[in-house]
Motif scaffolding. Structure first.
Motif, mmCIF file in Angstrom:
data_model
loop_
_atom_site.group_PDB
_atom_site.id
_atom_site.type_symbol
_atom_site.label_atom_id
_atom_site.label_comp_id
_atom_site.label_asym_id
_atom_site.label_seq_id
_atom_site.Cartn_x
_atom_site.Cartn_y
_atom_site.Cartn_z
ATOM 1 N N ASP A 183 -2.849 -4.376 -8.476
ATOM 2 C CA ASP A 183 -2.849 -5.604 -7.689
ATOM 3 C C ASP A 183 -2.625 -5.233 -6.231
ATOM 4 O O ASP A 183 -1.523 -4.872 -5.832
ATOM 5 C CB ASP A 183 -1.746 -6.543 -8.186
ATOM 6 N N THR A 184 -3.671 -5.306 -5.426
ATOM 7 C CA THR A 184 -3.575 -4.905 -4.013
ATOM 8 C C THR A 184 -3.343 -6.105 -3.092
ATOM 9 O O THR A 184 -3.564 -6.010 -1.886
ATOM 10 C CB THR A 184 -4.870 -4.186 -3.583
ATOM 11 N N THR A 185 -2.878 -7.218 -3.652
ATOM 12 C CA THR A 185 -2.680 -8.423 -2.848
ATOM 13 C C THR A 185 -1.708 -8.173 -1.707
ATOM 14 O O THR A 185 -1.970 -8.508 -0.550
ATOM 15 C CB THR A 185 -2.152 -9.572 -3.730
ATOM 16 N N THR A 186 -0.555 -7.598 -2.050
ATOM 17 C CA THR A 186 0.451 -7.247 -1.039
ATOM 18 C C THR A 186 0.920 -5.816 -1.302
ATOM 19 O O THR A 186 0.773 -5.313 -2.424
ATOM 20 C CB THR A 186 1.657 -8.199 -1.094
ATOM 21 N N PRO A 187 1.495 -5.169 -0.291
ATOM 22 C CA PRO A 187 2.001 -3.804 -0.519
ATOM 23 C C PRO A 187 3.011 -3.731 -1.667
ATOM 24 O O PRO A 187 3.028 -2.762 -2.429
ATOM 25 C CB PRO A 187 2.646 -3.436 0.820
ATOM 26 N N LEU A 188 3.865 -4.760 -1.798
ATOM 27 C CA LEU A 188 4.875 -4.746 -2.849
ATOM 28 C C LEU A 188 4.244 -4.832 -4.233
ATOM 29 O O LEU A 188 4.598 -4.048 -5.135
ATOM 30 C CB LEU A 188 5.860 -5.901 -2.645
ATOM 31 N N THR A 189 3.319 -5.761 -4.414
ATOM 32 C CA THR A 189 2.669 -5.892 -5.723
ATOM 33 C C THR A 189 1.828 -4.656 -6.034
ATOM 34 O O THR A 189 1.735 -4.229 -7.188
ATOM 35 C CB THR A 189 1.779 -7.145 -5.767
ATOM 36 N N LEU A 191 0.864 13.585 -6.722
ATOM 37 C CA LEU A 191 0.008 13.566 -5.539
ATOM 38 C C LEU A 191 -1.457 13.416 -5.934
ATOM 39 O O LEU A 191 -2.208 12.671 -5.286
ATOM 40 C CB LEU A 191 0.200 14.838 -4.724
ATOM 41 N N GLY A 192 -1.888 14.114 -6.987
ATOM 42 C CA GLY A 192 -3.266 13.999 -7.434
ATOM 43 C C GLY A 192 -3.621 12.573 -7.840
ATOM 44 O O GLY A 192 -4.689 12.057 -7.487
ATOM 45 N N LEU A 193 -2.713 11.930 -8.574
ATOM 46 C CA LEU A 193 -2.960 10.546 -8.988
ATOM 47 C C LEU A 193 -2.910 9.600 -7.794
ATOM 48 O O LEU A 193 -3.695 8.648 -7.718
ATOM 49 C CB LEU A 193 -1.927 10.133 -10.036
ATOM 50 N N ALA A 194 -1.999 9.846 -6.854
ATOM 51 C CA ALA A 194 -1.927 8.999 -5.653
ATOM 52 C C ALA A 194 -3.219 9.094 -4.846
ATOM 53 O O ALA A 194 -3.723 8.079 -4.328
ATOM 54 C CB ALA A 194 -0.734 9.420 -4.793
ATOM 55 N N ASN A 195 -3.779 10.286 -4.735
ATOM 56 C CA ASN A 195 -5.056 10.443 -4.028
ATOM 57 C C ASN A 195 -6.186 9.716 -4.748
ATOM 58 O O ASN A 195 -7.051 9.100 -4.100
ATOM 59 C CB ASN A 195 -5.394 11.929 -3.889
ATOM 60 N N MET A 196 -6.199 9.795 -6.074
ATOM 61 C CA MET A 196 -7.236 9.098 -6.841
ATOM 62 C C MET A 196 -7.123 7.584 -6.672
ATOM 63 O O MET A 196 -8.129 6.882 -6.532
ATOM 64 C CB MET A 196 -7.132 9.475 -8.314
ATOM 65 N N ILE A 197 -5.887 7.097 -6.654
ATOM 66 C CA ILE A 197 -5.685 5.655 -6.424
ATOM 67 C C ILE A 197 -6.187 5.272 -5.038
ATOM 68 O O ILE A 197 -6.855 4.243 -4.856
ATOM 69 C CB ILE A 197 -4.193 5.300 -6.583
ATOM 70 N N GLY A 198 -5.869 6.121 -4.049
ATOM 71 C CA GLY A 198 -6.325 5.846 -2.694
ATOM 72 C C GLY A 198 -7.835 5.850 -2.578
ATOM 73 O O GLY A 198 -8.429 5.012 -1.882
ATOM 74 N N GLU A 256 -6.723 2.376 -0.202
ATOM 75 C CA GLU A 256 -5.356 2.131 0.276
ATOM 76 C C GLU A 256 -4.536 3.395 0.014
ATOM 77 O O GLU A 256 -4.173 3.684 -1.125
ATOM 78 C CB GLU A 256 -4.735 0.932 -0.455
ATOM 79 N N TYR A 257 -4.256 4.142 1.063
ATOM 80 C CA TYR A 257 -3.533 5.404 0.897
ATOM 81 C C TYR A 257 -2.051 5.295 1.261
ATOM 82 O O TYR A 257 -1.231 6.066 0.767
ATOM 83 C CB TYR A 257 -4.164 6.502 1.758
#
Length: 230
Positions: free
Chosen positions: A8-14, A180-187, A192-193
């Motif tokens: 859910d990219t609606t807000t940074p918190l969600t 880090l690998g998963l965070a990059n894939m999400i970005g 949204e990085y």
């Protein structure tokens, strides 16, 4: 979506809350890689330290050269060599094992020097006393050297554990899906990085602080005069 989780990219918190489960999966991989790599570093480092003390110069010089080579070359180069070059010689390892092996190999060069320093710190008179008592090499290390060496080397070995934990993100370059690998894939998939990369840093901070605190407690618990084995 990844691993069945929707973001859910609606807000940074969600967004942060929605990606937390998948970063938790990456955290487990990070901890496992650090644990396996550290175990390799402890065992291999001890072997290198003992070989460095060999009476045969060809052995001690070879080990000294190997240790210096590993210490003076970047971890990333060693990681690429293990992952991309070894298959040319018929040695193919899974990405995770390659990463853990690279970490262990790199840090074994440092732990070997820690072990060697701890052994060299034992007063010469105690070695001579062990010889006079006709103690075997094994008994000398077990009953005299190790109990006095451990309290001296725990702080340094603990520092290398924390350093290795912070080095694990480099494994993402060989497709190990750590945090880090998963965070990059999400970005890459959400463009949204900021949030995923910030969360990785925020997770690493308490993790390394807890690790440092545990090492300090172990250091305080060990008697300065040595560990009684009997």
């Amino acid at each position: 979506m990844m691993y069945g989780y929707a973001w859910d990219t609606t807000t940074p918190l969600t967004f942060a809350i929605s990606i937390l489960p998948i970063l938790g999966i990456g955290l487990l991989v990070t901890l496992k890689a650090a644990a396996v790599g550290y175990a390799i570093a402890l065992v291999l480092g001890l072997v290198l330290a003992l070989l460095r003390r060999s009476r045969f110069r060809i052995v001690s010089w070879t080990v000294a050269g190997f240790t210096e080579f590993v210490r003076d070359t970047p971890l990333l180069v060693q990681l690429f060599f293990l992952y991309y070059v070894l298959p040319d010689f018929g040695i193919v390892l899974p990405a995770f094992m390659t990463g853990a092996l690279a970490l262990g190999l790199q840090y074994s060069a440092y732990t070997s020097e820690v072990y060697r320093g701890g052994i060299d710190a034992i007063p010469r008179g105690q070695w001579e006393a062990a010889t006079a008592l006709n103690l075997s090499r094994l008994r000398t290390y077990r009953d005299i050297v190790v109990p006095q060496m451990v309290p001296r080397i725990v702080p340094s070995l603990g520092n290398y554990l924390v350093s290795m934990l912070k080095e694990t993100p480099v494994l993402s370059v060989v497709t190990v899906l750590d945090m880090l690998g998963l965070a990059n894939m999400i970005g890459e998939r959400t463009f949204e990085y900021l949030v995923p990369l910030s969360m990785v840093g925020l997770i690493f901070l308490p993790m390394t602080l807890i690790c440092s605190a545990l090492i300090y407690l172990v250091e305080r618990a060990l008697p300065k005069s040595g560990i009684p084995l009997r």
